[in-house]
Design a protein around this motif. Structure first.
Motif, PDB file in Angstrom:
ATOM      1  N   GLU A  82       0.516   4.253  -3.403  1.00 49.19           N
ATOM      2  CA  GLU A  82      -0.820   3.825  -2.589  1.00 49.19           C
ATOM      3  C   GLU A  82      -1.552   4.582  -1.725  1.00 49.19           C
ATOM      4  OE1 GLU A  82       0.448   0.117  -1.145  1.00 49.19           O
ATOM      5  OE2 GLU A  82       0.741  -0.788  -2.903  1.00 49.19           O
ATOM      6  N   GLU A  83      -0.484   5.711  -1.241  1.00 52.14           N
ATOM      7  CA  GLU A  83      -0.968   6.457   0.093  1.00 52.14           C
ATOM      8  C   GLU A  83      -2.016   7.496  -0.470  1.00 52.14           C
ATOM      9  OE1 GLU A  83      -2.087   7.399   3.375  1.00 52.14           O
ATOM     10  OE2 GLU A  83      -0.915   5.973   2.948  1.00 52.14           O
ATOM     11  N   LEU A  84      -1.686   7.885  -1.568  1.00 51.98           N
ATOM     12  CA  LEU A  84      -2.530   9.010  -2.251  1.00 51.98           C
ATOM     13  C   LEU A  84      -3.926   8.535  -2.836  1.00 51.98           C
ATOM     14  CD1 LEU A  84      -3.131  11.955  -3.635  1.00 51.98           C
ATOM     15  CD2 LEU A  84      -2.098  11.179  -5.663  1.00 51.98           C
ATOM     16  N   CYS A  85      -3.835   6.975  -3.326  1.00 51.34           N
ATOM     17  CA  CYS A  85      -5.113   6.294  -3.326  1.00 51.34           C
ATOM     18  C   CYS A  85      -6.099   6.259  -2.320  1.00 51.34           C
ATOM     19  CB  CYS A  85      -4.705   4.937  -4.038  1.00 51.34           C
ATOM     20  SG  CYS A  85      -5.934   3.762  -4.262  1.00 51.34           S
ATOM     21  N   ARG A  86      -5.280   5.756  -1.076  1.00 51.07           N
ATOM     22  CA  ARG A  86      -6.056   5.565   0.013  1.00 51.07           C
ATOM     23  C   ARG A  86      -6.522   6.918   0.678  1.00 51.07           C
ATOM     24  NH1 ARG A  86      -1.301   2.469   1.458  1.00 51.07           N
ATOM     25  NH2 ARG A  86      -1.893   0.160   1.167  1.00 51.07           N
ATOM     26  N   GLU A  87      -6.010   7.986   0.561  1.00 51.48           N
ATOM     27  CA  GLU A  87      -6.338   9.341   1.121  1.00 51.48           C
ATOM     28  C   GLU A  87      -7.523   9.714   0.222  1.00 51.48           C
ATOM     29  OE1 GLU A  87      -4.439  13.893   1.157  1.00 51.48           O
ATOM     30  OE2 GLU A  87      -2.950  12.293   1.256  1.00 51.48           O
ATOM     31  N   THR A  88      -7.388   9.729  -1.138  1.00 54.32           N
ATOM     32  CA  THR A  88      -8.374  10.104  -2.127  1.00 54.32           C
ATOM     33  C   THR A  88      -9.738   9.464  -1.832  1.00 54.32           C
ATOM     34  OG1 THR A  88      -6.653  11.057  -3.688  1.00 54.32           O
ATOM     35  CG2 THR A  88      -9.008  10.832  -4.171  1.00 54.32           C
ATOM     36  N   ILE A  89      -9.580   8.231  -1.908  1.00 50.90           N
ATOM     37  CA  ILE A  89     -10.902   7.378  -1.473  1.00 50.90           C
ATOM     38  C   ILE A  89     -11.425   7.598  -0.372  1.00 50.90           C
ATOM     39  CG2 ILE A  89     -11.758   5.006  -1.113  1.00 50.90           C
ATOM     40  CD1 ILE A  89      -9.861   3.999  -3.506  1.00 50.90           C
ATOM     41  N   GLY A  90     -10.556   7.660   0.871  1.00 48.21           N
ATOM     42  CA  GLY A  90     -11.175   8.025   2.236  1.00 48.21           C
ATOM     43  C   GLY A  90     -11.860   9.369   2.158  1.00 48.21           C
ATOM     44  N   SER A  91     -11.443  10.035   1.337  1.00 48.93           N
ATOM     45  CA  SER A  91     -12.232  11.611   1.456  1.00 48.93           C
ATOM     46  C   SER A  91     -13.414  11.611   0.925  1.00 48.93           C
ATOM     47  CB  SER A  91     -11.453  12.502   0.644  1.00 48.93           C
ATOM     48  OG  SER A  91     -11.615  12.155  -0.656  1.00 48.93           O
ATOM     49  N   PHE A  92     -13.930  10.345   0.321  1.00 46.37           N
ATOM     50  CA  PHE A  92     -15.443  10.417   0.146  1.00 46.37           C
ATOM     51  C   PHE A  92     -16.264   9.413   0.955  1.00 46.37           C
ATOM     52  CE2 PHE A  92     -13.613  11.680  -3.687  1.00 46.37           C
ATOM     53  CZ  PHE A  92     -14.437  12.390  -4.345  1.00 46.37           C
ATOM     54  N   LEU A  93     -15.520   8.512   1.869  1.00 51.08           N
ATOM     55  CA  LEU A  93     -16.327   7.708   2.692  1.00 51.08           C
ATOM     56  C   LEU A  93     -17.267   8.092   3.327  1.00 51.08           C
ATOM     57  CD1 LEU A  93     -13.482   5.047   3.085  1.00 51.08           C
ATOM     58  CD2 LEU A  93     -14.995   5.240   1.189  1.00 51.08           C
ATOM     59  N   SER A  94     -17.135   9.424   4.187  1.00 48.99           N
ATOM     60  CA  SER A  94     -18.006   9.965   5.030  1.00 48.99           C
ATOM     61  C   SER A  94     -19.375  10.416   4.433  1.00 48.99           C
ATOM     62  CB  SER A  94     -17.285  10.879   6.089  1.00 48.99           C
ATOM     63  OG  SER A  94     -17.009  12.021   5.277  1.00 48.99           O
ATOM     64  N   LYS A  95     -19.403  10.255   3.042  1.00 47.14           N
ATOM     65  CA  LYS A  95     -20.452  11.103   2.430  1.00 47.14           C
ATOM     66  C   LYS A  95     -21.394  10.104   1.667  1.00 47.14           C
ATOM     67  CE  LYS A  95     -17.137  14.827   1.539  1.00 47.14           C
ATOM     68  NZ  LYS A  95     -16.247  15.818   0.531  1.00 47.14           N
ATOM     69  N   VAL A  96     -20.755   8.868   1.580  1.00 48.72           N
ATOM     70  CA  VAL A  96     -21.862   7.916   1.109  1.00 48.72           C
ATOM     71  C   VAL A  96     -22.686   7.101   1.806  1.00 48.72           C
ATOM     72  CG1 VAL A  96     -19.806   7.687  -0.636  1.00 48.72           C
ATOM     73  CG2 VAL A  96     -19.797   6.091   1.303  1.00 48.72           C
ATOM     74  N   ASP A  97     -23.865   6.434   1.256  1.00 50.18           N
ATOM     75  CA  ASP A  97     -24.784   5.788   2.008  1.00 50.18           C
ATOM     76  C   ASP A  97     -24.458   4.409   1.712  1.00 50.18           C
ATOM     77  OD1 ASP A  97     -26.481   7.779   2.474  1.00 50.18           O
ATOM     78  OD2 ASP A  97     -26.541   8.327   0.418  1.00 50.18           O
TER      79      ASP A  97
END
Length: 312
Positions: free
Chosen positions: A175-190
């Protein structure tokens, strides 16, 4: 600001074969073409928006079925990739007591055969008003690198970036890898779309308000949180609003979220990015209506509404 004269919505993701339970016993299934990004691609096409789908398929009958069905949906595959040994994935979907979807089991014979980042073309993004993707392939390294490159190209081409969290913990190592990976995109999306349950999982919070506060650090301009029959919450530049939906008798909620986001992307593509909170609410209400209509029918892609079914 997106360029309203651009010609297409560009979507990247996997195609699946969905095996959807026929009833709550979850003993028998009906086969459908599926996958969240497939549903969104078909959904926007059914609503009159031009859609190009980036994916990879093989040379087997299942892959040919996927390509044939996508073309029947008028989804353009000019930017898709064919690798002979690729086999499309399967997913078994169970139904709960209130017809909610439960993703039960995945079958993926060729997880390492993915769209390579070299397969992406700048021309595809130059012609796009929106780039939409989900987390369904981010657990695989090649797909992760391809997605990262796709986001870079979208930024370079001034394309609105839409991200459906679409979290499926069974596909991740932990689960932590899932959160970390998804989180890495959040500052780049509109635009970020997620369910109430996904918000709780991603932010490790128990309430929508706490989850929204956790997302503030990413500076996402628009966050959409679907809450089933209650409609959706929208957070626009930090301001939270609830958008309700007319009640329907739900038969199968599978694909309702995909219909919802397809409607919003269609509105953005054809009418332009909203300039006010009220315009966003109008778009979200349209998406809510599509999601509700989808839930009144069995299946996912097969239940996606056509434009003529909608009284705008």
């Amino acid at each position: 600001m997106i360029n309203s004269v651009k010609n297409q919505i560009l979507i990247y993701g996997d195609a699946f074969i969905d095996y959807i339970a026929n009833d709550e016993t979850n003993l028998t299934y009906t086969k459908f073409l599926g996958g969240a990004t497939v549903n969104v691609a078909a959904g926007v096409s059914r609503l009159g928006a031009s859609c190009f789908f980036i994916t990879v398929t093989g040379d087997d009958p299942a892959s040919e079925f996927v390509r044939k069905r996508l073309r029947e949906e008028r989804v353009n595959l000019d930017y898709a990739v064919l690798v002979p040994n690729k086999r499309v994935s399967g997913v078994y979907i169970h139904l709960g007591e209130t017809n909610e979807r439960i993703f039960h089991k995945y079958i993926d014979e060729t997880p390492d055969i993915q769209v390579e980042y070299e397969d992406l073309t700048k021309a595809a993004f130059r012609e796009a008003s929106i780039f939409h993707f989900g987390s369904g392939t981010l657990f695989q390294q090649t797909a992760l690198e391809t997605t990262q490159r796709a986001v870079e190209l979208a930024v370079e081409s001034d394309v609105l970036i839409s991200f459906d969290a679409n979290i499926r913990p069974l596909r991740w190592k932990n689960e932590e890898l899932c959160r970390e990976t998804i989180g890495s995109f959040l500052s780049k999306v509109d635009l970020l779309k997620l369910t109430e349950e996904e918000l709780s999982f991603l932010t490790e919070t128990k309430t929508i308000e706490d989850g929204i506060r956790q997302l503030e650090r990413y500076g996402i301009p628009v966050v959409l949180i679907t809450v089933g029959a209650k409609g959706a919450y929208v957070v626009i530049d930090g301001i939270q609003t609830h958008v309700g939906v007319e009640a329907v008798e739900a038969v199968d909620t599978t694909g309702a979220g995909d219909a919802f986001i397809a409607g919003i992307l269609r509105q953005i593509h054809l009418k332009g990015k909203p300039a006010s909170c009220n315009e966003w609410i109008d778009y979200i209400a349209f998406g809510n209506k599509l999601g509700a209509l989808c839930a009144t029918k069995q299946g996912a892609l097969s239940a996606l509404p056509y434009l003529e079914e909608i009284d705008e």
